[in-house]
Motif scaffolding. Sequence first.
Motif, PDB file in Angstrom:
ATOM      1  N   MET A 120      17.330  57.311  -1.278  1.00 26.06           N
ATOM      2  CA  MET A 120      16.241  57.353  -2.230  1.00 26.06           C
ATOM      3  C   MET A 120      16.476  56.367  -3.383  1.00 26.06           C
ATOM      4  O   MET A 120      15.610  55.628  -3.780  1.00 26.06           O
ATOM      5  CB  MET A 120      16.076  58.773  -2.770  1.00 26.06           C
ATOM      6  CG  MET A 120      15.683  59.792  -1.714  1.00 26.06           C
ATOM      7  SD  MET A 120      14.067  59.424  -1.015  1.00 26.06           S
ATOM      8  CE  MET A 120      13.858  60.817   0.066  1.00 26.06           C
ATOM      9  N   ARG A 121      17.730  56.382  -3.944  1.00 22.84           N
ATOM     10  CA  ARG A 121      18.029  55.476  -5.042  1.00 22.84           C
ATOM     11  C   ARG A 121      17.912  54.031  -4.584  1.00 22.84           C
ATOM     12  O   ARG A 121      17.500  53.154  -5.337  1.00 22.84           O
ATOM     13  CB  ARG A 121      19.434  55.745  -5.568  1.00 22.84           C
ATOM     14  CG  ARG A 121      19.631  57.150  -6.160  1.00 22.84           C
ATOM     15  CD  ARG A 121      20.970  57.243  -6.857  1.00 22.84           C
ATOM     16  NE  ARG A 121      21.252  58.593  -7.283  1.00 22.84           N
ATOM     17  CZ  ARG A 121      21.969  59.447  -6.587  1.00 22.84           C
ATOM     18  NH1 ARG A 121      22.483  59.079  -5.416  1.00 22.84           N
ATOM     19  NH2 ARG A 121      22.203  60.672  -7.027  1.00 22.84           N
ATOM     20  N   THR A 122      18.277  53.786  -3.334  1.00 24.11           N
ATOM     21  CA  THR A 122      18.224  52.430  -2.810  1.00 24.11           C
ATOM     22  C   THR A 122      16.806  51.889  -2.825  1.00 24.11           C
ATOM     23  O   THR A 122      16.562  50.750  -3.214  1.00 24.11           O
ATOM     24  CB  THR A 122      18.774  52.407  -1.371  1.00 24.11           C
ATOM     25  OG1 THR A 122      20.128  52.807  -1.397  1.00 24.11           O
ATOM     26  CG2 THR A 122      18.677  51.008  -0.785  1.00 24.11           C
ATOM     27  N   ALA A 123      15.850  52.710  -2.384  1.00 18.16           N
ATOM     28  CA  ALA A 123      14.464  52.265  -2.366  1.00 18.16           C
ATOM     29  C   ALA A 123      13.992  51.915  -3.767  1.00 18.16           C
ATOM     30  O   ALA A 123      13.259  50.943  -3.970  1.00 18.16           O
ATOM     31  CB  ALA A 123      13.573  53.352  -1.750  1.00 18.16           C
ATOM     32  N   ALA A 124      14.409  52.716  -4.752  1.00 16.77           N
ATOM     33  CA  ALA A 124      14.012  52.440  -6.131  1.00 16.77           C
ATOM     34  C   ALA A 124      14.568  51.097  -6.585  1.00 16.77           C
ATOM     35  O   ALA A 124      13.888  50.319  -7.258  1.00 16.77           O
ATOM     36  CB  ALA A 124      14.504  53.556  -7.045  1.00 16.77           C
ATOM     37  N   GLY A 156      -8.439  39.870  -0.790  1.00 18.03           N
ATOM     38  CA  GLY A 156      -8.018  38.706  -0.028  1.00 18.03           C
ATOM     39  C   GLY A 156      -6.569  38.337  -0.260  1.00 18.03           C
ATOM     40  O   GLY A 156      -6.105  37.297   0.231  1.00 18.03           O
ATOM     41  N   ASN A 157      -5.831  39.186  -0.999  1.00 15.57           N
ATOM     42  CA  ASN A 157      -4.421  38.920  -1.288  1.00 15.57           C
ATOM     43  C   ASN A 157      -3.651  40.234  -1.255  1.00 15.57           C
ATOM     44  O   ASN A 157      -3.243  40.765  -2.280  1.00 15.57           O
ATOM     45  CB  ASN A 157      -4.283  38.237  -2.648  1.00 15.57           C
ATOM     46  CG  ASN A 157      -2.865  37.801  -2.947  1.00 15.57           C
ATOM     47  OD1 ASN A 157      -1.986  37.867  -2.093  1.00 15.57           O
ATOM     48  ND2 ASN A 157      -2.637  37.358  -4.174  1.00 15.57           N
ATOM     49  N   VAL A 158      -3.478  40.763  -0.048  1.00 11.28           N
ATOM     50  CA  VAL A 158      -2.839  42.070   0.148  1.00 11.28           C
ATOM     51  C   VAL A 158      -1.495  41.873   0.847  1.00 11.28           C
ATOM     52  O   VAL A 158      -1.427  41.240   1.908  1.00 11.28           O
ATOM     53  CB  VAL A 158      -3.731  43.006   0.984  1.00 11.28           C
ATOM     54  CG1 VAL A 158      -3.021  44.332   1.247  1.00 11.28           C
ATOM     55  CG2 VAL A 158      -5.069  43.237   0.293  1.00 11.28           C
ATOM     56  N   THR A 159      -0.446  42.422   0.259  1.00 13.55           N
ATOM     57  CA  THR A 159       0.881  42.405   0.856  1.00 13.55           C
ATOM     58  C   THR A 159       1.255  43.812   1.280  1.00 13.55           C
ATOM     59  O   THR A 159       1.254  44.726   0.462  1.00 13.55           O
ATOM     60  CB  THR A 159       1.941  41.885  -0.135  1.00 13.55           C
ATOM     61  OG1 THR A 159       1.629  40.538  -0.499  1.00 13.55           O
ATOM     62  CG2 THR A 159       3.330  41.922   0.488  1.00 13.55           C
ATOM     63  N   ILE A 160       1.542  44.000   2.564  1.00 13.20           N
ATOM     64  CA  ILE A 160       2.028  45.298   3.028  1.00 13.20           C
ATOM     65  C   ILE A 160       3.547  45.294   2.959  1.00 13.20           C
ATOM     66  O   ILE A 160       4.199  44.281   3.224  1.00 13.20           O
ATOM     67  CB  ILE A 160       1.551  45.624   4.456  1.00 13.20           C
ATOM     68  CG1 ILE A 160       1.992  44.547   5.457  1.00 13.20           C
ATOM     69  CG2 ILE A 160       0.031  45.787   4.477  1.00 13.20           C
ATOM     70  CD1 ILE A 160       1.692  44.897   6.909  1.00 13.20           C
ATOM     71  N   MET A 161       4.134  46.427   2.583  1.00 12.83           N
ATOM     72  CA  MET A 161       5.586  46.494   2.490  1.00 12.83           C
ATOM     73  C   MET A 161       6.041  47.923   2.778  1.00 12.83           C
ATOM     74  O   MET A 161       5.331  48.886   2.498  1.00 12.83           O
ATOM     75  CB  MET A 161       6.076  46.039   1.120  1.00 12.83           C
ATOM     76  CG  MET A 161       5.538  46.822  -0.045  1.00 12.83           C
ATOM     77  SD  MET A 161       6.178  46.176  -1.608  1.00 12.83           S
ATOM     78  CE  MET A 161       5.474  47.358  -2.762  1.00 12.83           C
ATOM     79  N   GLY A 162       7.228  48.033   3.367  1.00 13.28           N
ATOM     80  CA  GLY A 162       7.756  49.345   3.677  1.00 13.28           C
ATOM     81  C   GLY A 162       9.250  49.300   3.872  1.00 13.28           C
ATOM     82  O   GLY A 162       9.822  48.256   4.227  1.00 13.28           O
ATOM     83  N   GLN A 163       9.892  50.431   3.627  1.00 17.63           N
ATOM     84  CA  GLN A 163      11.347  50.528   3.735  1.00 17.63           C
ATOM     85  C   GLN A 163      11.719  51.491   4.851  1.00 17.63           C
ATOM     86  O   GLN A 163      11.093  52.529   5.031  1.00 17.63           O
ATOM     87  CB  GLN A 163      11.937  50.985   2.394  1.00 17.63           C
ATOM     88  CG  GLN A 163      13.447  50.992   2.346  1.00 17.63           C
ATOM     89  CD  GLN A 163      14.052  52.376   2.533  1.00 17.63           C
ATOM     90  OE1 GLN A 163      13.374  53.387   2.377  1.00 17.63           O
ATOM     91  NE2 GLN A 163      15.329  52.421   2.866  1.00 17.63           N
ATOM     92  N   ILE A 220      12.025  39.645   5.419  1.00 14.32           N
ATOM     93  CA  ILE A 220      12.790  40.687   6.103  1.00 14.32           C
ATOM     94  C   ILE A 220      14.127  40.819   5.391  1.00 14.32           C
ATOM     95  O   ILE A 220      14.832  39.829   5.196  1.00 14.32           O
ATOM     96  CB  ILE A 220      13.012  40.342   7.586  1.00 14.32           C
ATOM     97  CG1 ILE A 220      11.672  40.172   8.297  1.00 14.32           C
ATOM     98  CG2 ILE A 220      13.827  41.438   8.271  1.00 14.32           C
ATOM     99  CD1 ILE A 220      11.793  39.751   9.750  1.00 14.32           C
ATOM    100  N   SER A 221      14.471  42.037   4.993  1.00 12.33           N
ATOM    101  CA  SER A 221      15.697  42.235   4.228  1.00 12.33           C
ATOM    102  C   SER A 221      16.372  43.533   4.624  1.00 12.33           C
ATOM    103  O   SER A 221      15.763  44.375   5.308  1.00 12.33           O
ATOM    104  CB  SER A 221      15.386  42.252   2.724  1.00 12.33           C
ATOM    105  OG  SER A 221      14.597  43.397   2.399  1.00 12.33           O
ATOM    106  N   SER A 222      17.604  43.679   4.223  1.00 13.25           N
ATOM    107  CA  SER A 222      18.337  44.930   4.385  1.00 13.25           C
ATOM    108  C   SER A 222      18.695  45.474   3.015  1.00 13.25           C
ATOM    109  O   SER A 222      18.952  44.700   2.082  1.00 13.25           O
ATOM    110  CB  SER A 222      19.618  44.712   5.201  1.00 13.25           C
ATOM    111  OG  SER A 222      19.319  44.308   6.525  1.00 13.25           O
ATOM    112  N   VAL A 223      18.731  46.782   2.876  1.00 15.87           N
ATOM    113  CA  VAL A 223      19.096  47.393   1.604  1.00 15.87           C
ATOM    114  C   VAL A 223      20.366  48.193   1.807  1.00 15.87           C
ATOM    115  O   VAL A 223      20.684  48.660   2.901  1.00 15.87           O
ATOM    116  CB  VAL A 223      17.972  48.297   1.069  1.00 15.87           C
ATOM    117  CG1 VAL A 223      16.736  47.485   0.779  1.00 15.87           C
ATOM    118  CG2 VAL A 223      17.642  49.407   2.054  1.00 15.87           C
TER     119      VAL A 223
END
Length: 351
Positions: A1-5, A218-225, A347-350
């Motif tokens: 949880m802290r990582t996502a923050a 017209g400027n939407v970024t999708i993101m998820g962890q 693309i990243s790793s946490v």
Amino acid sequence: MRTAAKVVRGLAIMGFVTTTLALGLSASAQAESLTVKTEQGKVHGKTINDGKVKAFMGLPYAAPPVGDLRWKAPAAPAKWKGERDATKYGAHCAQNPVFADMIFQDGVDSEDCLFLNVYAPADATAKTKLPVMFWIHGGGFTNGNGIEQDGYYGENFARLGNVVFCSINHRLGPLGFCNLAGVGGEKFAASGNAGMLDIVAALEWVRDNIANFGGDPGNVTIMGQSGGGAKVCNLTAMPSAKGLFHKAVVLSGASRRSGEKAFSEKLGAEVLKESGLGPADLEKLQAMPWKDFYAFATKAQQRVAREAGPGGGMTRGFGPVVDGSILPAHPYDPEAAPTAAKVPMIISSVE
């Protein structure tokens, strides 16, 4: 949880979004800006963070997926007259009781869970056309919600990044991905990917409404962890999602493959068998209380997983399936889906 923050704060620091915010609305203008028109009707939000951010919570983007709509593609939300209160979160998706002790900020689990939240700078108007950040929560495809901890709220993005931020809830586990097409035919063709179609419906809501909150459709970024990152990857392979987003961020959830049709349909058939019902009784399965259904589905999934042996990860449970239509092919195996072309992706790793 802290990582996502940390990740959420880190993206803003990295400069992925701009960092300007000009406050200056009069009190009366700010109060007026808390009432926003949507396709369904007007909504009234609230200010947070000492008046620097506007929050609109619990906005329905589709009809409640209950009864005959269980395992169906999401239907259009109802319209209303007057102003809808948008100062409280909507329910999160009902999920396995093993996750019931998690501290979710909304505190309510329900099948009626197709809600989203919008955060915008205090001075955002229909003329500002700010970038839109669309957050998809983790938890695999089985648990979690869009605001389960403070790193997911979005107010820091809106305040520091000068963007409009959306977070969503959608169907999970066997309520979102129980593939009954093999036993129920065309009527249940969407059942194996209903949870992903919910996200598409939320993106369609953004396309149709976000401009009134100050965002640019017209400027939407999708993101998820984690599981949210896997959902991002699946969205890039879905024809119905093409054009609804323009950039993507995957945080520790890169997913090349989705579920196989044969396994997914076998799992759906085993769920029906575990319930003691037959193919002619699917309406009874739709009417069954979700907790009873969940108990049957969990037993069936555990049995099928044991028979399948080790490995498989998220592709061996309730999750998106390559059905040849809603999800025509695996997102990035053996190659990237055609719909992923020209979509820039981080693309990243946490840790």
